[in-house]
Scaffold this motif. Structure first.
Motif, PDB file in Angstrom:
ATOM      1  N   GLN A  11       8.805 -60.752 -26.687  1.00 14.44           N
ATOM      2  CA  GLN A  11       9.700 -61.886 -26.459  1.00 14.44           C
ATOM      3  C   GLN A  11      10.401 -62.338 -27.739  1.00 14.44           C
ATOM      4  N   GLU A  12      10.882 -61.384 -28.512  1.00 18.31           N
ATOM      5  CA  GLU A  12      11.593 -61.684 -29.756  1.00 18.31           C
ATOM      6  C   GLU A  12      12.896 -60.909 -29.803  1.00 18.31           C
ATOM      7  N   ASN A  13      13.891 -61.506 -30.398  1.00 17.38           N
ATOM      8  CA  ASN A  13      15.147 -60.820 -30.676  1.00 17.38           C
ATOM      9  C   ASN A  13      15.059 -60.267 -32.087  1.00 17.38           C
ATOM     10  N   CYS A  14      14.994 -58.943 -32.209  1.00 16.30           N
ATOM     11  CA  CYS A  14      14.829 -58.339 -33.537  1.00 16.30           C
ATOM     12  C   CYS A  14      16.048 -57.519 -33.961  1.00 16.30           C
ATOM     13  N   VAL A  15      17.197 -57.803 -33.374  1.00 15.49           N
ATOM     14  CA  VAL A  15      18.416 -57.054 -33.698  1.00 15.49           C
ATOM     15  C   VAL A  15      18.784 -57.212 -35.172  1.00 15.49           C
ATOM     16  N   LYS A  16      18.721 -58.446 -35.684  1.00 12.31           N
ATOM     17  CA  LYS A  16      19.056 -58.673 -37.095  1.00 12.31           C
ATOM     18  C   LYS A  16      18.082 -57.945 -38.004  1.00 12.31           C
ATOM     19  N   LEU A  17      16.810 -58.025 -37.703  1.00 15.09           N
ATOM     20  CA  LEU A  17      15.787 -57.342 -38.494  1.00 15.09           C
ATOM     21  C   LEU A  17      16.051 -55.843 -38.548  1.00 15.09           C
ATOM     22  N   VAL A  18      16.248 -55.231 -37.388  1.00 14.24           N
ATOM     23  CA  VAL A  18      16.435 -53.780 -37.335  1.00 14.24           C
ATOM     24  C   VAL A  18      17.753 -53.373 -37.991  1.00 14.24           C
ATOM     25  N   SER A  19      18.805 -54.156 -37.788  1.00 17.82           N
ATOM     26  CA  SER A  19      20.095 -53.847 -38.407  1.00 17.82           C
ATOM     27  C   SER A  19      19.993 -53.862 -39.930  1.00 17.82           C
ATOM     28  N   ASP A  20      19.270 -54.843 -40.464  1.00 16.35           N
ATOM     29  CA  ASP A  20      19.079 -54.901 -41.919  1.00 16.35           C
ATOM     30  C   ASP A  20      18.308 -53.687 -42.419  1.00 16.35           C
ATOM     31  N   LEU A  21      17.299 -53.257 -41.657  1.00 10.71           N
ATOM     32  CA  LEU A  21      16.523 -52.082 -42.049  1.00 10.71           C
ATOM     33  C   LEU A  21      17.363 -50.808 -41.985  1.00 10.71           C
ATOM     34  N   VAL A  22      18.206 -50.701 -40.953  1.00 11.05           N
ATOM     35  CA  VAL A  22      19.090 -49.539 -40.832  1.00 11.05           C
ATOM     36  C   VAL A  22      20.022 -49.468 -42.028  1.00 11.05           C
ATOM     37  N   ASN A  23      20.579 -50.591 -42.438  1.00 13.65           N
ATOM     38  CA  ASN A  23      21.485 -50.613 -43.584  1.00 13.65           C
ATOM     39  C   ASN A  23      20.785 -50.161 -44.857  1.00 13.65           C
ATOM     40  N   GLN A  24      19.504 -50.526 -44.999  1.00 17.16           N
ATOM     41  CA  GLN A  24      18.773 -50.104 -46.200  1.00 17.16           C
ATOM     42  C   GLN A  24      18.397 -48.632 -46.154  1.00 17.16           C
ATOM     43  N   THR A  25      17.944 -48.167 -44.995  1.00 17.38           N
ATOM     44  CA  THR A  25      17.510 -46.769 -44.909  1.00 17.38           C
ATOM     45  C   THR A  25      18.677 -45.798 -45.034  1.00 17.38           C
ATOM     46  N   LYS A  26      19.872 -46.237 -44.669  1.00 13.12           N
ATOM     47  CA  LYS A  26      21.054 -45.376 -44.820  1.00 13.12           C
ATOM     48  C   LYS A  26      21.301 -45.019 -46.276  1.00 13.12           C
ATOM     49  N   ARG A  27      20.900 -45.903 -47.179  1.00 18.20           N
ATOM     50  CA  ARG A  27      21.152 -45.678 -48.604  1.00 18.20           C
ATOM     51  C   ARG A  27      20.088 -44.789 -49.253  1.00 18.20           C
ATOM     52  N   LEU A  28      19.046 -44.462 -48.488  1.00 20.18           N
ATOM     53  CA  LEU A  28      17.950 -43.680 -49.051  1.00 20.18           C
ATOM     54  C   LEU A  28      18.066 -42.206 -48.674  1.00 20.18           C
ATOM     55  N   SER A  29      17.733 -41.352 -49.609  1.00 20.09           N
ATOM     56  CA  SER A  29      17.766 -39.913 -49.332  1.00 20.09           C
ATOM     57  C   SER A  29      16.382 -39.482 -48.852  1.00 20.09           C
ATOM     58  N   ILE A  30      15.994 -40.002 -47.684  1.00 17.34           N
ATOM     59  CA  ILE A  30      14.686 -39.693 -47.122  1.00 17.34           C
ATOM     60  C   ILE A  30      14.794 -39.645 -45.605  1.00 17.34           C
ATOM     61  N   ASP A  31      14.083 -38.710 -45.011  1.00 19.01           N
ATOM     62  CA  ASP A  31      14.024 -38.643 -43.551  1.00 19.01           C
ATOM     63  C   ASP A  31      13.294 -39.881 -43.043  1.00 19.01           C
ATOM     64  N   HIS A  32      13.809 -40.498 -41.999  1.00 16.05           N
ATOM     65  CA  HIS A  32      13.213 -41.751 -41.553  1.00 16.05           C
ATOM     66  C   HIS A  32      13.476 -42.005 -40.074  1.00 16.05           C
ATOM     67  N   GLU A  33      12.723 -42.929 -39.515  1.00 11.16           N
ATOM     68  CA  GLU A  33      12.907 -43.386 -38.139  1.00 11.16           C
ATOM     69  C   GLU A  33      12.439 -44.827 -38.043  1.00 11.16           C
ATOM     70  N   ILE A  34      12.993 -45.550 -37.075  1.00 10.20           N
ATOM     71  CA  ILE A  34      12.566 -46.916 -36.784  1.00 10.20           C
ATOM     72  C   ILE A  34      12.191 -46.974 -35.308  1.00 10.20           C
ATOM     73  N   LEU A  35      10.920 -47.277 -35.027  1.00  6.19           N
ATOM     74  CA  LEU A  35      10.445 -47.358 -33.652  1.00  6.19           C
ATOM     75  C   LEU A  35      10.211 -48.825 -33.290  1.00  6.19           C
TER      76      LEU A  35
END
Length: 294
Positions: A11-35
């Motif tokens: 029962q939480e809206n985590c769109v902002k949280l996940v969007s911020d994480l996506v923006n950070q992981t895009k800058r990293l040269s590492i294989d990654h996933e967010i579940l």
């Protein structure tokens, strides 16, 4: 190396949280996933259903509620990473290098804790004062105040380590599944470090919800105290120490009766705008003393 960021949601809206994480992981040269797994919330957040459109994100809605321990084990089991970052769905990212700091720290430690911060008091709604005060005074930077305290809302761990410990799925509802997890890590000798990499706790509970969670946590602790393998661990916790003192003075039943008479007055005091954490301690002790009462 692959990184998995694991986020249980209820029962939480985590769109902002996940969007911020996506923006950070895009800058990293590492294989990654967010579940992101919704633990069968009775009211689904429609916004969360857009998360799968984001690069590297998997969003899933479970058909039955698993609970705090089991859903975290499921997230880890279905992840493909060598390194896991666990976050709660009501977290806010406050550092632009949040992910990178964890990746740097986990190179030399098995487990890394980042800590928690809370908003300014002026931003807290009237009904959430107790949770805010408890969180900001007790849980915020808790690793500095109490090295034995472990919280699941923000930590990084090697998957090989997690697989050998896991969360105890016998722990039901809210409370002490994280403390027990930390105890098992310490017992097995895994290295654990604390770093300045906090998230902001955004999901403050209303008074009624906070007191319900508190009661469940006390019941879980009482259950642990009856199991021999956790005797040493449980005996170090403040609430259990206080109960042992009452037992040694043969005052436990007297305090239990006193609590039943004064419970309503304690709740009234705790619902005020400036609640006393000492009264909260007395309330929890009363609950603990009454756990055996039929």
């Amino acid at each position: 190396m692959k990184l998995s960021i694991l986020i249980p949601v209820y029962q939480e809206n985590c769109v902002k949280l996940v969007s911020d994480l996506v923006n950070q992981t895009k800058r990293l040269s590492i294989d990654h996933e967010i579940l992101v797994y919704d633990d069968c919330s009775p009211i689904k957040c429609e916004d969360n259903r857009t998360l799968s459109d984001l690069e590297g994100v998997t969003y899933r809605e479970l058909e039955q509620n698993l609970g705090r321990s089991k859903i975290r084990n499921l997230l880890a089991d279905t992840s493909g990473g060598d390194v896991l970052i666990f976050l709660d769905g009501d977290s806010g990212i406050v550092r632009d290098d949040f992910v990178q700091k964890y990746l740097d720290a986990v190179q030399t430690a098995d487990v890394v804790r980042g800590g928690t911060i809370y908003c300014d008091k002026t931003k807290v709604g009237t009904g959430c004062k107790l949770h805010w005060k408890y969180g900001s005074k007790v849980e915020a930077n808790s690793s500095e105040k109490d090295p034995c305290r472990f919280t699941t809302n923000n930590f990084c761990i090697k998957k090989s380590v997690f697989s050998s410990v896991r969360f105890n799925e016998q722990m039901k509802g809210y409370g002490h599944e994280d403390t027990l997890f930390g105890f098992e890590l310490k017992k097995r000798g895994f290295s654990l470090v604390n770093i300045d990499n906090p998230v902001e706790h955004l999901g403050l509970k209303t008074f009624a919800c906070f007191m319900q969670s508190t009661a469940n946590a006390v019941r879980n602790l009482h259950k642990l105290s009856s199991e021999k393998q956790y005797a040493d661990f449980v005996g170090e916790l403040k609430l259990v120490k206080a109960h042992k003192k009452l037992l040694s003075c043969k005052m436990d039943k007297i305090y239990a009766a006193f609590f039943r008479i004064s419970k309503r007055a304690m709740l009234h005091l705790l619902s005020k705008n400036n609640p006393s954490l000492f009264v909260l301690d007395l309330y929890k002790l009363g609950l603990y003393c009454n756990c055996d009462r039929k």
